[in-house]
Scaffold this motif. Sequence first.
Motif, mmCIF file in Angstrom:
data_model
loop_
_atom_site.group_PDB
_atom_site.id
_atom_site.type_symbol
_atom_site.label_atom_id
_atom_site.label_comp_id
_atom_site.label_asym_id
_atom_site.label_seq_id
_atom_site.Cartn_x
_atom_site.Cartn_y
_atom_site.Cartn_z
ATOM 1 N N MET A 204 6.516 7.614 5.792
ATOM 2 C CA MET A 204 7.662 8.476 5.514
ATOM 3 C C MET A 204 7.431 9.892 6.050
ATOM 4 S SD MET A 204 10.060 6.738 4.229
ATOM 5 C CE MET A 204 11.144 7.976 3.575
ATOM 6 N N ALA A 205 6.225 10.392 5.902
ATOM 7 C CA ALA A 205 5.893 11.722 6.405
ATOM 8 C C ALA A 205 6.019 11.761 7.929
ATOM 9 C CB ALA A 205 4.486 12.121 5.971
ATOM 10 N N GLN B 80 9.654 11.861 8.836
ATOM 11 C CA GLN B 80 10.214 13.191 8.616
ATOM 12 C C GLN B 80 9.833 14.135 9.760
ATOM 13 O OE1 GLN B 80 8.796 14.148 4.657
ATOM 14 N NE2 GLN B 80 10.815 13.732 3.782
ATOM 15 N N ASP C 97 0.853 -1.187 0.000
ATOM 16 C CA ASP C 97 0.000 0.000 0.000
ATOM 17 C C ASP C 97 0.891 1.239 0.000
ATOM 18 O OD1 ASP C 97 -1.810 2.032 0.402
ATOM 19 O OD2 ASP C 97 -2.910 0.995 1.991
ATOM 20 N N ILE C 98 1.002 1.860 -1.163
ATOM 21 C CA ILE C 98 1.869 3.021 -1.344
ATOM 22 C C ILE C 98 1.436 4.170 -0.437
ATOM 23 C CG2 ILE C 98 2.713 4.745 -2.987
ATOM 24 C CD1 ILE C 98 3.849 1.969 -3.464
ATOM 25 N N SER C 99 0.144 4.354 -0.250
ATOM 26 C CA SER C 99 -0.332 5.461 0.584
ATOM 27 C C SER C 99 0.136 5.289 2.034
ATOM 28 C CB SER C 99 -1.854 5.583 0.519
ATOM 29 O OG SER C 99 -2.471 4.442 1.087
ATOM 30 N N LYS C 100 0.184 4.056 2.507
ATOM 31 C CA LYS C 100 0.661 3.823 3.871
ATOM 32 C C LYS C 100 2.160 4.110 3.970
ATOM 33 C CE LYS C 100 -2.767 0.544 5.496
ATOM 34 N NZ LYS C 100 -3.016 -0.808 6.006
ATOM 35 N N MET C 101 2.905 3.744 2.934
ATOM 36 C CA MET C 101 4.347 4.020 2.941
ATOM 37 C C MET C 101 4.597 5.522 2.926
ATOM 38 S SD MET C 101 6.079 1.133 0.514
ATOM 39 C CE MET C 101 7.674 1.890 0.684
ATOM 40 N N SER C 102 3.809 6.239 2.140
ATOM 41 C CA SER C 102 3.950 7.690 2.065
ATOM 42 C C SER C 102 3.645 8.330 3.420
ATOM 43 C CB SER C 102 3.017 8.239 0.991
ATOM 44 O OG SER C 102 3.077 9.633 0.953
ATOM 45 N N GLN C 103 2.601 7.839 4.055
ATOM 46 C CA GLN C 103 2.225 8.343 5.379
ATOM 47 C C GLN C 103 3.319 8.022 6.405
ATOM 48 O OE1 GLN C 103 -1.334 6.574 6.949
ATOM 49 N NE2 GLN C 103 -1.562 8.136 8.537
#
Length: 103
Positions: free
Chosen positions: A14-15, A18, A6-12
């Motif tokens: 990573m955010a 950060q 799930d790319i959206s979970k990975m993006s979340q």
Amino acid sequence: MFEGLDISKMSQMMATMQEDMKRLQEDAKNKEFTVRVGGGMVSITINGNSEVLDVSIDDSLLSDKESLQILLISAMNDAYKMVEDDKKAQAVKMMGGINPFVS
């Protein structure tokens, strides 16, 4: 190969990482590490960003340049090591206990 990813979970994730890193950098400014060497004749205080905040030198060392240099070098190296150790500990904590610094 990428099934169930799930790319959206990975993006979340990573955010969030950060944000955590920014918070750690801000916290580092407020941390202070003090090192005393030579029986307390020299002390150095630095913050978590490795910025020297204070240096204290016993008056008796002012006439012994070589000893003063040795003690200053020792104190600075010890202080910088404390900061690095703290940064590593914070990174391990952030990564959930996985220590990437152990080989």
